[in-house]
Design an enzyme around this catalytic site. Structure first.
Site, PDB file in Angstrom:
ATOM      1  N   ASN A   1      73.156  41.725 -19.195  1.00 57.48           N
ATOM      2  CA  ASN A   1      73.240  43.167 -18.892  1.00 57.48           C
ATOM      3  C   ASN A   1      72.387  43.506 -17.671  1.00 57.48           C
ATOM      4  O   ASN A   1      72.753  44.337 -16.863  1.00 57.48           O
ATOM      5  CB  ASN A   1      72.676  43.986 -20.076  1.00 57.48           C
ATOM      6  CG  ASN A   1      73.657  44.085 -21.236  1.00 57.48           C
ATOM      7  OD1 ASN A   1      74.488  44.968 -21.267  1.00 57.48           O
ATOM      8  ND2 ASN A   1      73.592  43.155 -22.169  1.00 57.48           N
ATOM      9  N   ASN A   2      71.213  42.851 -17.593  1.00 56.47           N
ATOM     10  CA  ASN A   2      70.236  43.252 -16.579  1.00 56.47           C
ATOM     11  C   ASN A   2      70.464  42.563 -15.231  1.00 56.47           C
ATOM     12  O   ASN A   2      71.047  41.482 -15.140  1.00 56.47           O
ATOM     13  CB  ASN A   2      68.805  42.948 -17.061  1.00 56.47           C
ATOM     14  CG  ASN A   2      68.375  43.865 -18.207  1.00 56.47           C
ATOM     15  OD1 ASN A   2      67.768  43.431 -19.150  1.00 56.47           O
ATOM     16  ND2 ASN A   2      68.691  45.145 -18.115  1.00 56.47           N
ATOM     17  N   LEU A   3      69.916  43.207 -14.218  1.00 55.68           N
ATOM     18  CA  LEU A   3      70.167  42.802 -12.835  1.00 55.68           C
ATOM     19  C   LEU A   3      69.760  41.366 -12.518  1.00 55.68           C
ATOM     20  O   LEU A   3      70.603  40.553 -12.101  1.00 55.68           O
ATOM     21  CB  LEU A   3      69.416  43.764 -11.892  1.00 55.68           C
ATOM     22  CG  LEU A   3      69.571  43.464 -10.393  1.00 55.68           C
ATOM     23  CD1 LEU A   3      71.004  43.731  -9.949  1.00 55.68           C
ATOM     24  CD2 LEU A   3      68.603  44.306  -9.568  1.00 55.68           C
TER      25      LEU A   3
ATOM     26  N   ASN B   1      60.908  48.160 -14.670  1.00 56.35           N
ATOM     27  CA  ASN B   1      61.884  47.066 -14.838  1.00 56.35           C
ATOM     28  C   ASN B   1      61.233  45.689 -14.826  1.00 56.35           C
ATOM     29  O   ASN B   1      60.986  45.150 -13.744  1.00 56.35           O
ATOM     30  CB  ASN B   1      62.965  47.157 -13.768  1.00 56.35           C
ATOM     31  CG  ASN B   1      63.892  48.321 -14.008  1.00 56.35           C
ATOM     32  OD1 ASN B   1      63.440  49.461 -14.241  1.00 56.35           O
ATOM     33  ND2 ASN B   1      65.188  48.079 -13.994  1.00 56.35           N
TER      34      ASN B   1
ATOM     35  N   TYR C   1      69.346  54.220 -25.768  1.00 58.76           N
ATOM     36  CA  TYR C   1      68.157  53.362 -25.664  1.00 58.76           C
ATOM     37  C   TYR C   1      66.929  54.210 -25.350  1.00 58.76           C
ATOM     38  O   TYR C   1      65.930  54.166 -26.077  1.00 58.76           O
ATOM     39  CB  TYR C   1      68.349  52.299 -24.578  1.00 58.76           C
ATOM     40  CG  TYR C   1      67.082  51.547 -24.248  1.00 58.76           C
ATOM     41  CD1 TYR C   1      66.441  51.749 -23.033  1.00 58.76           C
ATOM     42  CD2 TYR C   1      66.512  50.667 -25.151  1.00 58.76           C
ATOM     43  CE1 TYR C   1      65.266  51.087 -22.727  1.00 58.76           C
ATOM     44  CE2 TYR C   1      65.332  49.993 -24.861  1.00 58.76           C
ATOM     45  CZ  TYR C   1      64.713  50.211 -23.641  1.00 58.76           C
ATOM     46  OH  TYR C   1      63.542  49.567 -23.343  1.00 58.76           O
TER      47      TYR C   1
ATOM     48  N   TYR D   1      57.339  50.772 -19.762  1.00 65.34           N
ATOM     49  CA  TYR D   1      57.629  49.736 -18.766  1.00 65.34           C
ATOM     50  C   TYR D   1      58.660  50.262 -17.788  1.00 65.34           C
ATOM     51  O   TYR D   1      59.604  50.928 -18.200  1.00 65.34           O
ATOM     52  CB  TYR D   1      58.300  48.506 -19.365  1.00 65.34           C
ATOM     53  CG  TYR D   1      57.756  47.876 -20.588  1.00 65.34           C
ATOM     54  CD1 TYR D   1      58.597  47.055 -21.323  1.00 65.34           C
ATOM     55  CD2 TYR D   1      56.446  48.045 -21.028  1.00 65.34           C
ATOM     56  CE1 TYR D   1      58.160  46.413 -22.472  1.00 65.34           C
ATOM     57  CE2 TYR D   1      56.002  47.414 -22.165  1.00 65.34           C
ATOM     58  CZ  TYR D   1      56.855  46.605 -22.887  1.00 65.34           C
ATOM     59  OH  TYR D   1      56.428  45.967 -24.018  1.00 65.34           O
TER      60      TYR D   1
ATOM     61  N   GLY E   1      60.514  37.052 -27.998  1.00 61.01           N
ATOM     62  CA  GLY E   1      61.363  37.623 -26.934  1.00 61.01           C
ATOM     63  C   GLY E   1      60.760  37.441 -25.551  1.00 61.01           C
ATOM     64  O   GLY E   1      59.718  36.803 -25.386  1.00 61.01           O
TER      65      GLY E   1
ATOM     66  N   PHE F   1      77.080  47.878  -9.337  1.00 60.42           N
ATOM     67  CA  PHE F   1      77.581  49.072 -10.045  1.00 60.42           C
ATOM     68  C   PHE F   1      77.322  50.332  -9.210  1.00 60.42           C
ATOM     69  O   PHE F   1      76.392  51.087  -9.455  1.00 60.42           O
ATOM     70  CB  PHE F   1      76.905  49.213 -11.415  1.00 60.42           C
ATOM     71  CG  PHE F   1      77.214  48.106 -12.366  1.00 60.42           C
ATOM     72  CD1 PHE F   1      76.261  47.685 -13.289  1.00 60.42           C
ATOM     73  CD2 PHE F   1      78.444  47.459 -12.350  1.00 60.42           C
ATOM     74  CE1 PHE F   1      76.527  46.647 -14.177  1.00 60.42           C
ATOM     75  CE2 PHE F   1      78.722  46.426 -13.237  1.00 60.42           C
ATOM     76  CZ  PHE F   1      77.771  46.026 -14.158  1.00 60.42           C
TER      77      PHE F   1
ATOM     78  N   SER G   1      59.449  52.816 -22.629  1.00 62.61           N
ATOM     79  CA  SER G   1      60.274  52.498 -21.461  1.00 62.61           C
ATOM     80  C   SER G   1      60.371  53.691 -20.528  1.00 62.61           C
ATOM     81  O   SER G   1      60.352  54.840 -20.964  1.00 62.61           O
ATOM     82  CB  SER G   1      61.686  52.131 -21.950  1.00 62.61           C
ATOM     83  OG  SER G   1      62.603  52.162 -20.882  1.00 62.61           O
TER      84      SER G   1
ATOM     85  N   LYS H   1      63.492  55.205 -27.783  1.00 62.42           N
ATOM     86  CA  LYS H   1      62.101  54.975 -27.365  1.00 62.42           C
ATOM     87  C   LYS H   1      61.305  56.275 -27.438  1.00 62.42           C
ATOM     88  O   LYS H   1      60.167  56.296 -27.909  1.00 62.42           O
ATOM     89  CB  LYS H   1      62.063  54.405 -25.948  1.00 62.42           C
ATOM     90  CG  LYS H   1      62.546  52.966 -25.844  1.00 62.42           C
ATOM     91  CD  LYS H   1      61.705  52.007 -26.673  1.00 62.42           C
ATOM     92  CE  LYS H   1      62.085  50.566 -26.466  1.00 62.42           C
ATOM     93  NZ  LYS H   1      61.250  49.648 -27.271  1.00 62.42           N
TER      94      LYS H   1
HETATM   95  C1  WQD Z   1      69.066  47.813 -12.741  1.00 61.10           C
HETATM   96  C2  WQD Z   1      70.003  48.256 -11.623  1.00 61.10           C
HETATM   97  C3  WQD Z   1      72.230  48.780 -12.324  1.00 61.10           C
HETATM   98  C4  WQD Z   1      73.401  44.723 -13.443  1.00 61.10           C
HETATM   99  C5  WQD Z   1      66.064  48.247 -17.492  1.00 61.10           C
HETATM  100  C6  WQD Z   1      65.967  47.675 -18.837  1.00 61.10           C
HETATM  101  C7  WQD Z   1      65.332  48.646 -19.780  1.00 61.10           C
HETATM  102  C8  WQD Z   1      64.125  49.333 -19.193  1.00 61.10           C
HETATM  103  C9  WQD Z   1      64.391  49.870 -17.814  1.00 61.10           C
HETATM  104  C10 WQD Z   1      62.158  48.439 -20.171  1.00 61.10           C
HETATM  105  C11 WQD Z   1      70.888  49.426 -12.046  1.00 61.10           C
HETATM  106  C12 WQD Z   1      72.208  47.590 -11.363  1.00 61.10           C
HETATM  107  C13 WQD Z   1      72.647  45.791 -12.983  1.00 61.10           C
HETATM  108  C14 WQD Z   1      74.559  44.334 -12.731  1.00 61.10           C
HETATM  109  C15 WQD Z   1      74.150  46.102 -11.149  1.00 61.10           C
HETATM  110  N1  WQD Z   1      63.025  48.463 -19.144  1.00 61.10           N
HETATM  111  N2  WQD Z   1      73.016  46.448 -11.850  1.00 61.10           N
HETATM  112  N3  WQD Z   1      74.900  45.040 -11.594  1.00 61.10           N
HETATM  113  O1  WQD Z   1      69.337  49.810 -16.398  1.00 61.10           O
HETATM  114  O2  WQD Z   1      67.222  50.034 -15.003  1.00 61.10           O
HETATM  115  O3  WQD Z   1      67.110  49.231 -17.412  1.00 61.10           O
HETATM  116  O4  WQD Z   1      64.857  48.801 -17.056  1.00 61.10           O
HETATM  117  O5  WQD Z   1      62.229  49.097 -21.135  1.00 61.10           O
HETATM  118  O6  WQD Z   1      64.899  47.850 -20.850  1.00 61.10           O
HETATM  119  O7  WQD Z   1      67.259  47.396 -19.313  1.00 61.10           O
HETATM  120  O8  WQD Z   1      68.035  47.772 -15.620  1.00 61.10           O
HETATM  121  O9  WQD Z   1      68.664  45.574 -14.764  1.00 61.10           O
HETATM  122  O10 WQD Z   1      70.341  46.827 -16.219  1.00 61.10           O
HETATM  123  O11 WQD Z   1      69.873  47.636 -13.898  1.00 61.10           O
HETATM  124  O12 WQD Z   1      74.488  46.714 -10.124  1.00 61.10           O
HETATM  125  O13 WQD Z   1      75.298  43.368 -13.102  1.00 61.10           O
HETATM  126  O14 WQD Z   1      70.858  47.180 -11.302  1.00 61.10           O
HETATM  127  O15 WQD Z   1      73.318  49.648 -12.033  1.00 61.10           O
HETATM  128  O16 WQD Z   1      71.033  50.300 -10.940  1.00 61.10           O
HETATM  129  P1  WQD Z   1      67.982  49.309 -16.054  1.00 61.10           P
HETATM  130  P2  WQD Z   1      69.271  46.870 -15.180  1.00 61.10           P
END
Ligand code: WQD
Length: 345
Positions: free
Chosen positions: A197-199, A178, A148, A176, A10, A217, A124, A152
């Site tokens: 899903n992630n930013l 981000n 999620y 962790y 991964g 978002f 996390s 954890k």
């Molecule tokens: C970040 C920000 C969204 C996508 C992640 C990992 C999780 C954990 C914590 C390790 C948020 C915004 C996102 C998009 C957006 N790490 N966003 N439009 O939710 O903080 O969680 O970090 O364990 O594994 O998933 O990260 O990147 O999804 O979102 O506006 O298309 O970006 O609202 O504020 P998140 P993310």
């Protein structure tokens, strides 16, 4: 040390294996390749100059895990296998309990039976949920708001209880923040198939022209610019944190410890968008969408315990995080999306 790394194919896993090999440890990887990619072992070898074995195995299979640990003679386990998308966990909680907790129980049982007494666990910052006070320390209230984050925390609790029932067990749970960025070679990184899903992966797909625009978002949060704040940390710093934690387990202390892996700096989504525009030299068109369920308004780490207890501090800059992530995206695109089974988490 002779180390078993779960989730080795991964995003975090592949970078962690590279750092473990560089530090002179012997590594066996295991992955079910549901998220990690089959090209990971070859890419890790290309980057590290050392061969590595990644065994295909579903950790929910007790006989399979038992057989692996019976012959592995492992000194330690670094347990990264699982799913990590906050939004996805809200939509499908059963998947998260099954893949995160369901894979941990057979592994920890086998570790007990085969005398593995050192465990580093991929936890996390989502165990903190929506914190009232910032920065968060490891003593901050644990109040996950998504499946999620709850999985954890449940696994942390199981490990903490195991340390009571098995006094010689030594565990560090790494919380962790981000993780973003990629290995500077452009061979390892997080290239997610389809809509990420992630930013960062999402922004990078807009910059590379694969997706038409970025969806923000929510811009009405009670933060400086109205967008959510997170603590983004380079995946290579996260990987180094695992080596530091593993080697700290040799310090003779026993029992369960949780340690934050963050930079200590919070950055908003809009700030990240600007940093990515600079790194990619692309406009990245953006539309404002409603808030996403489960999103914390603001969270960033107090990284003091990591410095004191495992001698770890994040070193890479925001500019390097965005540049390395972009370099990987461009390299993966050049290698061709179809044939490039890029590393994704
Ligand atoms: C970040 C920000 C969204 C996508 C992640 C990992 C999780 C954990 C914590 C390790 C948020 C915004 C996102 C998009 C957006 N790490 N966003 N439009 O939710 O903080 O969680 O970090 O364990 O594994 O998933 O990260 O990147 O999804 O979102 O506006 O298309 O970006 O609202 O504020 P998140 P993310």
């Amino acid at each position: 040390m002779n180390v078993l790394v779960t989730g080795a194919a991964g995003y975090i896993g592949s970078h962690t294996v590279v750092e473990l090999l560089a530090a002179g440890h012997t590594v066996t990887g295991v992955d079910d390749f549901s998220l990690g990619k089959r090209c990971a072992a070859e890419r890790i070898s290309a980057v590290s100059g050392q061969a590595v074995r990644i065994v295909e195995l579903d950790l929910r299979s007790t006989p399979g895990v038992d057989a692996l640990l019976a012959v592995g003679n492992f000194d330690a386990i670094i347990h990264l296998a699982g799913r990590k998308f906050v939004g996805e966990s809200v939509d499908d909680p059963v998947l998260y309990f099954d893949r995160n907790i369901g894979t941990s129980i057979p592994l920890f049982r086998a570790a007990q039976q085969h005398g593995v007494r050192k465990i580093v666990f991929s936890s996390s910052c989502t165990v903190y949920g929506n914190p009232e006070h910032l920065p968060v320390t490891e003593e901050s209230p644990l109040a996950p708001v998504t499946p999620y984050g709850f999985t954890k925390l449940a696994i942390e609790q199981l490990l903490s209880d195991l340390c009571v029932s098995t006094p010689e067990l030594d565990v560090i749970a790494l919380r962790y923040f981000n993780p973003i960025g990629a290995h500077p070679s452009g061979l390892l990184g997080e290239y997610v198939d389809g809509k990420p899903n992630n930013l960062l992966p999402y922004i990078m797909k807009v910059a590379s022209g694969e997706l038409p625009y970025f969806s923000l978002f929510g811009d009405d949060y009670d933060t400086e610019d109205g967008s959510c704040v997170r603590d983004y940390v380079h995946v290579e710093d996260i990987a180094r944190g695992h080596v530091a934690a593993l080697e700290a387990l040799d310090d003779g202390r026993r029992g369960f410890r949780a340690i934050n892996l963050g930079t200590g700096t919070g950055r908003s989504v809009l700030e990240m968008l600007e940093a990515c525009r600079n790194a990619t030299q692309h406009h990245i068109p953006t539309q404002v969408h409603p808030r996403r369920d489960g999103d914390a308004k603001e969270i960033f780490a107090d990284p003091q315990r990591a410095a004191e207890e495992i001698g770890w501090k994040a070193e890479r800059t925001l500019k390097e995080m965005c540049q390395d992530h972009w370099h990987f995206t461009v390299s993966a695109t050049k290698r061709g999306r179809k044939k490039d089974e890029a590393i994704s988490n």
